[in-house]
Design an enzyme around this catalytic site. Structure first.
Site, PDB file in Angstrom:
ATOM      1  N   CYS A 245       0.799  -1.217   0.000  1.00 48.14           N
ATOM      2  CA  CYS A 245       0.000   0.000   0.000  1.00 48.14           C
ATOM      3  C   CYS A 245       0.836   1.273   0.000  1.00 48.14           C
ATOM      4  O   CYS A 245       0.464   2.260  -0.623  1.00 48.14           O
ATOM      5  CB  CYS A 245      -0.982  -0.010   1.155  1.00 48.14           C
TER       6      CYS A 245
ATOM      7  N   ASP B 123      -7.852   6.129  -1.976  1.00 42.12           N
ATOM      8  CA  ASP B 123      -7.041   4.974  -1.579  1.00 42.12           C
ATOM      9  C   ASP B 123      -6.735   4.144  -2.813  1.00 42.12           C
ATOM     10  O   ASP B 123      -7.552   3.376  -3.292  1.00 42.12           O
ATOM     11  CB  ASP B 123      -7.801   4.130  -0.548  1.00 42.12           C
TER      12      ASP B 123
ATOM     13  N   HIS C 291      -1.701   0.741   7.119  1.00 40.05           N
ATOM     14  CA  HIS C 291      -2.100   1.097   5.765  1.00 40.05           C
ATOM     15  C   HIS C 291      -1.625   2.515   5.466  1.00 40.05           C
ATOM     16  O   HIS C 291      -1.413   3.316   6.367  1.00 40.05           O
ATOM     17  CB  HIS C 291      -3.634   1.004   5.669  1.00 40.05           C
TER      18      HIS C 291
END
Lengths: 679, 323
Positions: free
Chosen positions: A420, A480, A464
């Site tokens: 991520c 995201d 994250h």
């Protein structure tokens, strides 16, 4: 008085056991040579105890002291810090144990033992650690009891029993004190643990950081919601906002110490930039119990309203705490689902900061970004195009290839494999290159819902990173990129997505998480987690509940009510101790005649004729006869009956004894026959 | 400063004396027992304070908890420390006679109603050596020694009982004055009697009424020998047990006479007389004692010897005055 200074021989045995019990749990975070030195000290002490070796001489002691200090400086390079200080304490403890000769030395050894045992809690606060420390304290107390008991030669375990009894009787009072004892904020800053076992999130983000966290199954925090747990895709636990990029690493633009007008602490009047956020739209209230991070920032859903004293919200809508989180800490938050105020425009300074790029990095990305920006109708279209690219031919993996100097270029146009942080970083960089204000946010996403007890467990592998872009008219909007490339990461769990991938849980080899598919092990794992949560919530994070719990118990929290509660609670807690100490234990009689004879003796004692210890019944009767001729007859009768029953085995005499003792009233007889008394 | 301290100390003892009167059996209760944290106890409190600081600065609730546990142990220990002395009854069983300048042995009996294990009780009389006692059953006996500097009646005086059991965090103590007394005999000093001018009586301090006894020498004690003939002095010096041999073990009568030591002051004379009483008591012949205004006719036996020694101990001593 000249105190008797000599140490009882068997007292020192328990000091030795106490030493082992309190130092052994420390070996994990001590340099190995200290453990070796401690073992040598114990061995030497055992030899002294056996009379085989002598105490070390003065020069030997001095040399050992210098050796220890030199070793500490060599290993740590400094003496100020948690580990060096504990190591120094243990070294001092070992040296003192070695030279201990008299009671004064032993006292210092005992106090060092208390200190070393309790300092274990600074490294770990789990339930198991608490049990270990409790055991060590019992051993040290036994050591203290051992140097104050005399007849130990045949009863080596008496000090241990005394220690355990004292600790056991102290537990109820401890509970009362623990509930009431006021918790002050830290008085000064103290050195923290440097090398913790698991690293939490740091305040910078480089490629590979979150990948590292993804390998750990340690708990980061747990959340208890006032109502239902919101759906997973809304669980974006914001931690830090990173606006500065140097080509490789994202970091904060502001340090955590925000200017006063850019931070709002709990209890203050909300400033203008918050006024529009709270009180509109829906809200969700929850309580977070955070494991120690040694950092100032907290995790919350957007947009947080702090409900606990000492916490505040920054202009970036991050939650912060005045003191670093050095131990398990609980805080309450209400998060408002309102959009950030569209009218809050970006100041020129902030716009420059949020679009700044370091010169000379990732030229290819910069060129393409400018090209795409020119082709796009508006910012939203540009965002969509980048996300589409991600969706098409990128891979989400915990084991991405290493990246060189132009990390974004290599990732976007070459390797296309990342975790991520690679996606978030590349996305923000791309947006900035296209002239759109963008930044990276780090935190956690999702969490495991403990359905049986209805709370959320967020672990390190839930760490994250995502991006926020500034859209004119909408303000900062979360984007995201991971959703584009691996939507299941958000919908389910990272564990499900990366199932079987190399490296998952590699930082937590013993975690029960590995066996999630085995039903009963999974149940066991969740049970254990709940136990750990209860412990964390009620013992380690009790600070935050203290006010509300005392409020529930006392009606209102006022000094006099607390004092009254303390007094009543302490009195109640001490009742068994008082009973133990002051209800005199009479010898238990197995024979009923002994009991009746004692009644008889008690009555005589009432008129000043106490039976001497060890006096035979016959002798006693004769003595009584001389002093009190008035009661010769009953005394003689009772004594004879007793002797017949006790020693002659005459059961019938037992009934006679009972009857006679019942009638026996020496006080009255004396009144009637007063004149007969001899002077 | 020293004067102030002395004054405070005097007031303290006066207050203790008023609070705890002399008594035959002292039962230790609230009135008689004092309790205060010992130096080790204050050290322990300091340790707790440091732990509390540690808990505050590290915001560590577990350290808070253990600090609270140590506080609770302190409080619980206070009761246990007190219970170690509370309910104990102390009686002086006997004050043994001693010679002036020696130490008199005092037998104490410690009693309790139950069978609590009481440990590490330290007892001492003012000026005496401390003795540590433990009590595991209903009764224990302890022997103490008190200095007996002067001849006369010995009142052992203040008995201090102290205990730091079980953890040494508290000092629990009491000062009681057991009402008892013992005898202090004059210090025996050897010295030869000098013949005085008075005839018929004064041929010597140890006058045989019918012919002089002749001391022949010592022989090793055999079972069955009279205890009166044992050479106790030799025994006391650790040389072994010997019987004195006399030429004529018939009924000689000896007089030990005050007037056979002219030119000596009272105490010196009493010391000589004491020496000869002991010598005579180890012989077999009946002996008597003459003091101004007092005469014990010759006799034998331990009771007789003790009566004589008592007369020497109390000679010209005001019966009311203790030592």
């Amino acid at each position: 008085m000249t105190a008797i200074r000599q140490l009882p021989r068997y007292g020192s045995l328990w000091l030795l056991i106490a030493f082992v019990a309190s130092v052994l749990p420390h070996t994990g975070h001590l340099p190995p040579w200290i453990s070796v030195a401690a073992a040598v000290a114990v061995a030497w002490r055992v030899q002294i105890f056996r009379g085989a070796w002598h105490y070390p001489g003065r020069w030997v002691k001095f040399a050992l002291l210098c050796l220890c200090l030199a070793g500490l400086v060599l290993v740590y390079g400094r003496l100020y810090g948690l580990e060096p200080m504990v190591a120094m304490l243990v070294a001092a403890y070992a040296l003192k144990l070695l030279e201990m000769r008299d009671k004064r030395d032993a006292l210092i050894v005992v106090y060092l033992g208390f200190f070393v045992a309790v300092s274990l809690c600074l490294f770990d606060q789990s339930l198991v650690t608490a049990a270990i420390v409790l055991f060590a304290l019992a051993a040290v107390t036994a050591g203290l009891a051992g140097i104050h008991q005399t007849d130990l030669h045949h009863r080596h375990f008496r000090p241990a029993m005394t220690g355990a009894m004292l600790l056991g009787q102290a537990l109820p009072l401890m509970l009362v004190l623990f509930l009431v004892m006021p918790r002050l904020p830290p008085l000064w800053s103290v050195p923290m643990q440097r090398e913790s076992g698991t690293t939490g999130m740091s305040d910078t983000l480089s490629p590979g950081d979150i990948t590292q966290l993804g390998r750990s199954a340690e708990v980061a925090f747990r959340v208890e919601f006032a109502d239902d747990v919101p759906p997973r895709r809304r669980l974006y636990w914001r931690g830090l906002v990173l606006s500065r990029f140097d080509g490789r690493t994202w970091s904060q633009w502001e340090s955590w110490t925000y200017a006063r007008d850019n931070i709002h602490m709990h209890g203050e009047a909300p400033p203008h930039w918050l006024a529009g956020q709270w009180g509109t739209g829906t809200s969700v209230a929850y309580r977070v119990t955070l494991e120690p991070t040694q950092q100032h920032w907290l995790y919350s859903l957007p947009i947080p309203q702090p409900l606990t004293a000492g916490t505040g919200v920054t202009r970036n809508y991050s939650l912060v705490r005045r003191e670093p989180v050095v131990s398990e800490t609980a805080y309450r938050v209400r998060s408002w689902q309102a959009r950030p105020d569209a009218s809050d425009s970006l100041s020129p300074l902030r716009r420059r900061v949020e679009t700044h790029l370091p010169a000379g990095y990732n030229p290819r990305t910069q060129r393409i970004a400018r090209q795409w920006a020119a082709e796009a109708d508006d910012t939203e279209a540009l965002v969509r195009r980048v996300l589409d690219t991600f969706r098409r031919d990128f891979f989400y993996t915990l084991n991405p290839p290493a990246l060189g100097q132009h990390s974004v270029d290599e990732f976007l146009w070459d390797s296309r494999r990342g975790y991520c942080e690679h996606f978030a970083s590349a996305f923000a960089f791309f947006m900035r290159a296209a002239g759109v204000p963008a930044r990276v946010v780090v935190g956690y996403q999702g969490g495991e819902h403990h359905r049986a007890e209805n709370y959320l467990i967020v672990r390190q592998y839930d760490a994250h990173a995502w991006a926020e872009v500034w859209l004119e008219g909408s303000g900062w909007v979360r984007v995201d990129p991971t959703v584009a490339v691996a939507p299941e990461r958000i919908e389910r769990s990272v564990v499900d997505v990366l199932e079987g991938e190399e490296g998952l849980f590699s930082a937590s080899p013993l975690s029960l998480e590995r066996f999630r598919s085995v039903a009963w092990l999974n149940t066991l794992r969740l049970r254990l987690d709940y136990l750990d949560y209860l412990w964390t919530k009620w013992v380690l994070g009790y600070r935050e509940q203290q006010q509300s719990l005392l409020g529930d118990l006392l009606g209102r929290v006022e000094p006099w009510r607390i004092a009254l509660f303390l007094l009543a609670g302490a009195g109640l807690a001490l009742l068994p101790v008082l009973a133990w100490c002051f209800v005199q234990a009479r010898p238990a009689f197995t024979r009923v005649e002994d009991r009746w004879y004692r009644h008889f003796c008690d009555r005589l004692a009432g008129i000043g004729l106490a039976r001497e210890p060890g006096e035979a019944p016959g002798d006693f009767a004769r003595r009584v006869a001389v002093r009190e001729p008035a009661i010769v007859e009953p005394v003689k009768g009772i004594t004879e009956a007793y002797e017949r029953c006790r020693y002659g085995g005459d059961r019938a005499a037992g009934a006679e004894l009972k009857a006679r003792v019942r009638r026996f009233r020496p006080r009255w007889s004396r009144l009637f026959f007063y004149k007969d008394r001899k002077p | 400063m020293a004067g102030l301290r002395e004054g405070v100390r005097r007031r303290y003892w006066r207050w203790v004396a008023r609070r705890i009167p002399p008594e035959k059996t002292s039962r230790l209760d609230r009135r008689r027992i004092f309790i205060f944290p010992s130096r080790a106890g204050f050290g322990y409190l300091l340790l707790i304070a440091v732990l509390w600081l540690m808990a505050t600065n590290y915001e560590n609730n577990l350290v808070y908890g253990f600090a609270a546990l140590l506080v609770a142990v302190f409080v619980v220990t206070m009761f246990h420390s007190y219970a170690n002395l509370s309910g104990l009854a102390i009686t002086v069983a006997r004050v043994w006679p001693a010679f002036a300048g020696d130490k008199a042995r005092v037998d104490l009996s410690l009693c309790q109603a139950g069978s609590r294990h009481r440990d590490n009780i330290v007892l001492w009389f003012a000026g005496g050596e401390p003795v540590t006692a433990a009590l595991a059953s209903e009764e224990a006996r302890v022997s103490l020694h008190v200095p007996a500097p002067r001849r006369g009646r010995l009142v052992p005086g203040r008995l201090t009982i102290e205990s730091r059991y079980p953890l040494g965090l508290f000092r629990v103590w009491t000062h009681i004055r057991p009402s008892c007394s013992g005898l202090v005999y004059p210090r025996p000093l050897p010295g030869h009697p000098i013949a005085t001018g008075v005839p018929a009586r004064d041929e010597g301090p140890l006058q045989a009424e019918e012919g002089a006894e002749e001391f022949r020498g010592l022989a090793r004690y055999r079972l069955g020998d009279s205890l009166h003939r044992v050479a106790w002095k030799a025994y006391a010096q650790g040389r072994g047990m010997f019987s004195k041999q006399f030429s004529d073990p018939a009924a000689d009568k000896l007089w030990i006479d005050w007037y056979a030591f002219p030119g000596l002051d009272r105490e010196a004379r009493l010391s000589r007389l004491c020496h000869w009483v002991l010598e005579a008591a180890s012989g077999h012949a009946p002996y008597g004692l003459r003091l101004p205004g007092l005469e014990w006719p010759p006799d034998r036996g331990d009771a007789h010897r003790d009566r004589l020694l008592e007369s020497l101990a109390l000679h010209e001593i005001d019966p009311e005055a203790g030592s």
